[in-house]
Design a protein around this motif. Structure first.
Motif, PDB file in Angstrom:
ATOM      1  N   ARG A  28     -10.046   7.197   0.312  1.00 56.80           N
ATOM      2  CA  ARG A  28     -10.368   6.831   1.699  1.00 56.80           C
ATOM      3  C   ARG A  28     -10.445   5.322   1.863  1.00 56.80           C
ATOM      4  N   VAL A  29     -11.007   4.647   0.851  1.00 54.24           N
ATOM      5  CA  VAL A  29     -11.132   3.194   0.957  1.00 54.24           C
ATOM      6  C   VAL A  29      -9.749   2.543   0.981  1.00 54.24           C
ATOM      7  N   VAL A  30      -8.835   3.052   0.138  1.00 50.15           N
ATOM      8  CA  VAL A  30      -7.474   2.506   0.140  1.00 50.15           C
ATOM      9  C   VAL A  30      -6.852   2.713   1.512  1.00 50.15           C
ATOM     10  N   ALA A  31      -7.012   3.922   2.069  1.00 53.39           N
ATOM     11  CA  ALA A  31      -6.425   4.219   3.375  1.00 53.39           C
ATOM     12  C   ALA A  31      -6.994   3.286   4.441  1.00 53.39           C
ATOM     13  N   GLN A  32      -8.309   3.055   4.374  1.00 51.80           N
ATOM     14  CA  GLN A  32      -8.955   2.169   5.345  1.00 51.80           C
ATOM     15  C   GLN A  32      -8.411   0.748   5.228  1.00 51.80           C
ATOM     16  N   LEU A  33      -8.235   0.301   3.978  1.00 46.71           N
ATOM     17  CA  LEU A  33      -7.740  -1.057   3.759  1.00 46.71           C
ATOM     18  C   LEU A  33      -6.310  -1.187   4.295  1.00 46.71           C
ATOM     19  N   LEU A  34      -5.508  -0.137   4.090  1.00 48.72           N
ATOM     20  CA  LEU A  34      -4.121  -0.165   4.579  1.00 48.72           C
ATOM     21  C   LEU A  34      -4.096  -0.315   6.092  1.00 48.72           C
ATOM     22  N   THR A  35      -4.926   0.481   6.786  1.00 52.83           N
ATOM     23  CA  THR A  35      -4.888   0.415   8.256  1.00 52.83           C
ATOM     24  C   THR A  35      -5.431  -0.915   8.753  1.00 52.83           C
ATOM     25  N   LEU A  36      -6.479  -1.438   8.075  1.00 52.12           N
ATOM     26  CA  LEU A  36      -7.032  -2.724   8.511  1.00 52.12           C
ATOM     27  C   LEU A  36      -6.010  -3.836   8.322  1.00 52.12           C
ATOM     28  N   MET A  37      -5.222  -3.747   7.235  1.00 53.46           N
ATOM     29  CA  MET A  37      -4.260  -4.811   6.989  1.00 53.46           C
ATOM     30  C   MET A  37      -3.080  -4.732   7.943  1.00 53.46           C
ATOM     31  N   ASP A  38      -2.791  -3.520   8.420  1.00 60.16           N
ATOM     32  CA  ASP A  38      -1.738  -3.417   9.438  1.00 60.16           C
ATOM     33  C   ASP A  38      -2.235  -3.995  10.752  1.00 60.16           C
ATOM     34  N   GLY A  39      -3.489  -3.681  11.082  1.00 59.44           N
ATOM     35  CA  GLY A  39      -4.130  -4.288  12.239  1.00 59.44           C
ATOM     36  C   GLY A  39      -3.364  -4.084  13.531  1.00 59.44           C
ATOM     37  N   VAL A  40      -3.868  -3.161  14.387  1.00 59.17           N
ATOM     38  CA  VAL A  40      -3.164  -2.876  15.641  1.00 59.17           C
ATOM     39  C   VAL A  40      -3.121  -4.122  16.520  1.00 59.17           C
ATOM     40  N   LYS A  41      -4.256  -4.865  16.543  1.00 61.62           N
ATOM     41  CA  LYS A  41      -4.342  -6.022  17.437  1.00 61.62           C
ATOM     42  C   LYS A  41      -3.613  -7.227  16.862  1.00 61.62           C
ATOM     43  N   GLY A  42      -3.024  -7.058  15.694  1.00 59.50           N
ATOM     44  CA  GLY A  42      -2.285  -8.177  15.121  1.00 59.50           C
ATOM     45  C   GLY A  42      -3.173  -9.262  14.554  1.00 59.50           C
ATOM     46  N   ARG A  43      -4.366  -8.856  14.115  1.00 63.40           N
ATOM     47  CA  ARG A  43      -5.286  -9.693  13.311  1.00 63.40           C
ATOM     48  C   ARG A  43      -5.390 -11.188  13.572  1.00 63.40           C
ATOM     49  N   GLY A  44      -4.567 -11.767  14.431  1.00 63.93           N
ATOM     50  CA  GLY A  44      -4.721 -13.195  14.710  1.00 63.93           C
ATOM     51  C   GLY A  44      -4.595 -14.042  13.464  1.00 63.93           C
ATOM     52  N   GLN A  45      -5.412 -15.077  13.396  1.00 67.30           N
ATOM     53  CA  GLN A  45      -5.316 -16.003  12.270  1.00 67.30           C
ATOM     54  C   GLN A  45      -6.258 -15.595  11.140  1.00 67.30           C
ATOM     55  N   VAL A  46      -6.004 -14.435  10.581  1.00 65.92           N
ATOM     56  CA  VAL A  46      -6.791 -13.991   9.432  1.00 65.92           C
ATOM     57  C   VAL A  46      -5.841 -13.741   8.279  1.00 65.92           C
ATOM     58  N   VAL A  47      -6.047 -14.457   7.196  1.00 68.13           N
ATOM     59  CA  VAL A  47      -5.212 -14.247   6.014  1.00 68.13           C
ATOM     60  C   VAL A  47      -6.060 -13.533   4.970  1.00 68.13           C
ATOM     61  N   VAL A  48      -5.490 -12.473   4.387  1.00 63.21           N
ATOM     62  CA  VAL A  48      -6.206 -11.743   3.350  1.00 63.21           C
ATOM     63  C   VAL A  48      -5.647 -12.153   1.995  1.00 63.21           C
ATOM     64  N   ILE A  49      -6.531 -12.587   1.107  1.00 62.03           N
ATOM     65  CA  ILE A  49      -6.102 -12.922  -0.249  1.00 62.03           C
ATOM     66  C   ILE A  49      -6.761 -11.929  -1.195  1.00 62.03           C
ATOM     67  N   GLY A  50      -5.954 -11.320  -2.043  1.00 63.25           N
ATOM     68  CA  GLY A  50      -6.517 -10.409  -3.043  1.00 63.25           C
ATOM     69  C   GLY A  50      -6.339 -11.040  -4.411  1.00 63.25           C
ATOM     70  N   ALA A  51      -7.285 -10.813  -5.305  1.00 64.87           N
ATOM     71  CA  ALA A  51      -7.129 -11.340  -6.663  1.00 64.87           C
ATOM     72  C   ALA A  51      -7.354 -10.221  -7.657  1.00 64.87           C
ATOM     73  N   THR A  52      -6.534 -10.196  -8.686  1.00 64.35           N
ATOM     74  CA  THR A  52      -6.683  -9.160  -9.710  1.00 64.35           C
ATOM     75  C   THR A  52      -6.026  -9.634 -10.984  1.00 64.35           C
ATOM     76  N   ASN A  53      -6.493  -9.103 -12.130  1.00 65.59           N
ATOM     77  CA  ASN A  53      -5.717  -9.378 -13.325  1.00 65.59           C
ATOM     78  C   ASN A  53      -4.932  -8.150 -13.772  1.00 65.59           C
ATOM     79  N   ARG A  54      -4.913  -7.111 -12.904  1.00 68.63           N
ATOM     80  CA  ARG A  54      -4.101  -5.932 -13.217  1.00 68.63           C
ATOM     81  C   ARG A  54      -3.312  -5.512 -11.981  1.00 68.63           C
ATOM     82  N   PRO A  55      -2.248  -6.239 -11.646  1.00 69.69           N
ATOM     83  CA  PRO A  55      -1.539  -5.933 -10.391  1.00 69.69           C
ATOM     84  C   PRO A  55      -0.887  -4.552 -10.394  1.00 69.69           C
ATOM     85  N   ASN A  56      -0.589  -4.006 -11.576  1.00 74.06           N
ATOM     86  CA  ASN A  56       0.136  -2.737 -11.599  1.00 74.06           C
ATOM     87  C   ASN A  56      -0.731  -1.536 -11.286  1.00 74.06           C
TER      88      ASN A  56
END
Length: 225
Positions: free
Chosen positions: A112-140
Motif C-alpha cells: 500500500r505504501v508503494v502504491a501511495q508513493l506512486l500516486t503521490l509522485m504522479d500528482g494530479v495537480k502537477g506538484r508544482g515546484q517540488v522535486v523528490v530525491i530518493g537515496a538508496t544503496n540498493r537500487p535494484n
C-alpha cells in the motif's frame, strides 16, 4: 555528478520559466544511489541550501507504522507540506525500506505504501515546484514502477571518489585543522584507494585523536580548562 544534479534539481527550482519556454515538464524525481557513506544525503542537503528551497527529510523506516493507513497518511502529509512551501525538495532517505519490489515483498502494508508513493509522485495537480530525491544503496530492490519516466526519471550513481575527488574531500575536512608542515594531502589521497567521504572524515578525526593520545600525560582531565 554535481553537474547532473545541478541541471536536474537546481534549474527547475530556480528558473521554472525556462522549462515553460521549452514546453516540457522539468524532471520531478531523482534517485541517488551508491555505496554507504558516499555523501548522498549530504548532496541533497547542500542542494537545498544552495537553492534556498524548503527541505523536508523523510527517513524511510520512520514512516512505517503499526496502525493501518498511518504510513500512507505520513507520506501524504510530507507531500502536502512541500506543496505549501514551494519551491521544495522532498528527500526520502533509505527509500528501499518503504518502496520494495511489490512482487517480492510479503507485507500488505509495504504494497500500500508503494502504491501511495506512486500516486503521490504522479500528482494530479502537477506538484508544482517540488522535486523528490530518493537515496538508496540498493537500487535494484526498489519497485520498478517507481523507476519509470515521470517518477524517478533520473538515476545518478554517486560512486566511490577517485584520487582527485578524495583530495577535494580531504581539503574540506582539514580546512579547520592545524596541519603539520609535512602533511601532504596529495599523497594521502593517492594512498586511500577505495575510501568514500565518510571514511576520509573518520581518517581526519582519527589523526586528531592520535595527537590527543600522544599528549595524554600533559592533559589534566579534571581541571576546568
Amino acid at each position: 555528478q554535481m553537474a547532473l544534479i545541478r541541471e536536474m534539481i537546481e534549474l527547475p527550482l530556480r528558473h521554472p520559466a525556462l522549462f515553460k519556454t521549452l514546453g516540457v515538464k522539468p524532471p520531478r524525481g531523482v534517485l541517488l544511489y551508491g555505496p554507504p557513506g558516499s555523501g548522498k544525503t549530504l548532496i541533497a542537503r547542500a542542494v537545498a541550501n544552495e537553492t534556498g528551497a524548503f527541505f523536508f527529510l523523510i527517513n524511510g523506516p520512520e514512516i512505517m507504522s503499526k496502525m493501518q493507513g498511518q504510513a500512507e497518511e505520513n507520506l501524504r502529509k510530507a507531500f502536502e507540506e512541500c506543496e505549501k512551501n514551494q519551491p521544495a525538495i522532498l528527500f526520502i532517505d533509505e527509500i528501499d525500506s518503504i518502496a520494495p519490489n511489490r512482487e517480492k515483498s510479503q507485507g500488505e502494508v509495504e504494497k500500500r505504501v508503494v502504491a501511495q508513493l506512486l500516486t503521490l509522485m504522479d500528482g494530479v495537480k502537477g506538484r508544482g515546484q517540488v522535486v523528490v530525491i530518493g537515496a538508496t544503496n540498493r537500487p535494484n530492490t526498489i519497485d520498478p514502477a517507481l523507476r519509470r519516466a515521470g517518477r524517478f526519471d533520473r538515476e545518478i550513481d554517486i560512486g566511490v571518489p577517485d584520487k582527485d575527488g578524495r583530495f577535494e574531500i580531504l581539503r574540506i575536512h582539514t580546512k579547520n585543522m592545524k596541519l603539520a608542515p609535512d602533511v601532504d594531502l596529495e599523497s594521502v589521497s593517492s594512498g586511500t584507494h577505495g575510501f568514500v567521504g565518510s571514511d576520509l572524515n573518520a581518517l581526519c578525526t582519527e589523526a586528531a585523536m592520535q595527537c590527543v593520545r600522544e599528549k595524554m600525560d600533559l592533559i589534566d582531565i579534571d581541571s576546568d580548562t
